[in-house]
Design an enzyme around this catalytic site. Structure first.
Site, PDB file in Angstrom:
ATOM      1  N   CYS A   6      57.970  26.477  63.098  1.00 44.21           N
ATOM      2  CA  CYS A   6      56.580  26.527  62.670  1.00 44.21           C
ATOM      3  C   CYS A   6      56.191  25.261  61.902  1.00 44.21           C
ATOM      4  CB  CYS A   6      56.402  27.756  61.790  1.00 44.21           C
ATOM      5  SG  CYS A   6      54.705  28.324  61.732  1.00 44.21           S
ATOM      6  N   ASP A 130      58.055  37.403  55.808  1.00 40.83           N
ATOM      7  CA  ASP A 130      58.092  36.133  55.085  1.00 40.83           C
ATOM      8  C   ASP A 130      58.202  36.427  53.590  1.00 40.83           C
ATOM      9  OD1 ASP A 130      58.103  33.417  54.717  1.00 40.83           O
ATOM     10  OD2 ASP A 130      56.013  33.092  55.280  1.00 40.83           O
TER      11      ASP A 130
HETATM   12  O1  LIG Z   1      53.758  26.642  56.587  1.00 39.12           O
HETATM   13  C1  LIG Z   1      52.668  26.587  56.025  1.00 39.12           C
HETATM   14  O2  LIG Z   1      52.293  25.560  55.438  1.00 39.12           O
HETATM   15  C2  LIG Z   1      51.768  27.787  56.039  1.00 39.12           C
HETATM   16  C3  LIG Z   1      50.534  27.701  55.411  1.00 39.12           C
HETATM   17  C4  LIG Z   1      49.675  28.785  55.406  1.00 39.12           C
HETATM   18  C5  LIG Z   1      50.036  29.964  56.018  1.00 39.12           C
HETATM   19  C6  LIG Z   1      51.275  30.061  56.663  1.00 39.12           C
HETATM   20  C7  LIG Z   1      52.145  28.994  56.679  1.00 39.12           C
HETATM   21  N1  LIG Z   1      53.402  29.077  57.303  1.00 39.12           N
HETATM   22  C8  LIG Z   1      53.789  30.238  58.041  1.00 39.12           C
HETATM   23  C9  LIG Z   1      55.105  30.259  58.716  1.00 39.12           C
HETATM   24  O3  LIG Z   1      55.232  30.931  59.743  1.00 39.12           O
HETATM   25  C10 LIG Z   1      56.343  29.616  58.128  1.00 39.12           C
HETATM   26  O4  LIG Z   1      57.169  29.260  59.170  1.00 39.12           O
HETATM   27  C11 LIG Z   1      57.007  30.680  57.262  1.00 39.12           C
HETATM   28  O5  LIG Z   1      56.231  30.837  56.107  1.00 39.12           O
HETATM   29  C12 LIG Z   1      58.450  30.297  56.856  1.00 39.12           C
HETATM   30  O6  LIG Z   1      58.449  29.119  56.114  1.00 39.12           O
HETATM   31  P1  LIG Z   1      59.821  28.566  55.475  1.00 39.12           P
HETATM   32  O7  LIG Z   1      60.201  29.452  54.351  1.00 39.12           O
HETATM   33  O8  LIG Z   1      59.488  27.181  55.025  1.00 39.12           O
HETATM   34  O9  LIG Z   1      60.839  28.544  56.590  1.00 39.12           O
END
Ligand SMILES: O=C(O)c1ccccc1NCC(=O)[C@H](O)[C@H](O)COP(=O)(O)O
Length: 212
Positions: A6, A130
Site C-alpha cells: 500500500c 490495522d
Molecule cells: O498509508 C497512509 O498514509 C494512509 C493514510 C490514510 C489512510 C490510510 C492509509 N494507509 C492504509 C493502509 O492500508 C496501510 O497499508 C496500513 O495502514 C498499514 O500501514 P503500515 O503499518 O505502515 O504497514
C-alpha cells in the site's frame, strides 16, 4: 495468500513491486496525508501494471460521490474504506459499484473494536485489520497484538496489516492465517518511497513461510 503493498506513489516502483509478486497495490486517495496520490498519478501507475494485479484505492470519511468519481476516472478494481464508514455506507457503496471490491479497514483500538467486524461482513468483500493511532489514519508502522487475534475468524476474507515488515512477517504468520497481508511503512525508505530491497526480502520470507 493475497499480498497488498500500500501507499504506492511512483509508477516505476508499483511496476517493480508487481513483478516481485504483489497481488494488489494500494493507492492513498486521502488528501493531506503523506502518501496521497491524485487520479492522474493513479492512472499513470495503473498503466504500468499487469491486469492481474488488483488496484485498491484507499479512502477515509469521504462521500460515495467522491469515491465513485475517482473509481470511474482511474479504473481502480477495489476500494478500501479506512475511516469511520458505517455498514450502511458500505451497503450503499456496494449497490452503486457492484463490480468493485470493497474492503473495510478496522482500526483496532481495543478488543471491542474487533466485535464490529460482524456488522460489516454482509456488505464487504474483505476486512482489513490495522492499528489505531489518534493522529494517523494509516501507515503508522504500529503492530497489533497478534495473540489477541487468534480467535478472529470473520465470515469473510480478511487482511492483516499494521507494522508488518520483512523481519516480523514470519512471526506474524506462525500465529495467524489471514487471507491476505498488507504492508506499507515496513517496506519504505520514507513515506511513499518504497524500498525495493525490502520488498524483495519480504517475498523471500514469504517463500520460506510457504516451504515450512
Ligand atoms: O498509508 C497512509 O498514509 C494512509 C493514510 C490514510 C489512510 C490510510 C492509509 N494507509 C492504509 C493502509 O492500508 C496501510 O497499508 C496500513 O495502514 C498499514 O500501514 P503500515 O503499518 O505502515 O504497514
Amino acid at each position: 495468500m493475497r499480498i497488498k503493498i500500500c501507499g504506492i506513489t511512483k509508477p516505476e516502483q508499483g511496476k517493480a513491486i508487481a513483478s516481485l509478486g504483489a497481488t494488489a497495490l494500494g493507492f492513498i486517495c486521502v488528501p493531506n496525508t503523506p502518501r496521497y496520490v491524485n487520479p492522474t498519478q493513479i492512472r499513470a501507475a495503473i498503466a504500468q501494471l499487469p491486469a492481474t494485479v488488483d488496484r485498491i484505492g484507499v479512502f477515509a470519511n469521504t462521500t460515495i460521490k467522491d469515491i465513485s468519481q475517482i473509481v470511474a476516472a482511474t479504473k481502480l478494481t477495489g476500494v478500501q474504506l479506512h475511516g469511520d464508514e458505517t455498514p450502511a455506507f458500505c451497503h450503499q457503496l456496494r449497490s452503486l459499484l457492484p463490480d468493485v471490491e470493497i474492503v473495510k479497514a478496522l482500526r483496532i483500538k481495543n478488543t471491542e473494536a474487533l466485535e464490529q467486524a460482524a456488522n460489516y461482513t454482509t456488505y464487504v468483500d474483505a476486512l482489513l485489520l490495522d492499528a489505531y493511532d489518534p493522529q494517523q489514519l494509516g501507515g503508522t508502522g504500529k503492530t497489533l497484538d497478534w495473540n489477541a487475534l487468534q480467535q478472529f475468524q470473520p465470515s469473510c476474507p480478511w487482511f492483516l496489516a499494521a507494522g508488518l515488515t520483512p523481519d516480523n512477517i514470519l512471526a506474524a504468520l506462525t500465529q495467524l492465517r489471514p487471507h491476505g497481508i498488507d504492508l506499507s511503512s515496513g517496506v519504505e525508505r520514507s513515506p511513499g518511497d518504497k524500498d525495493l530491497d525490502k520488498v524483495a526480502r519480504l517475498f523471500e520470507q514469504l517463500r520460506l513461510a510457504i516451504a515450512n
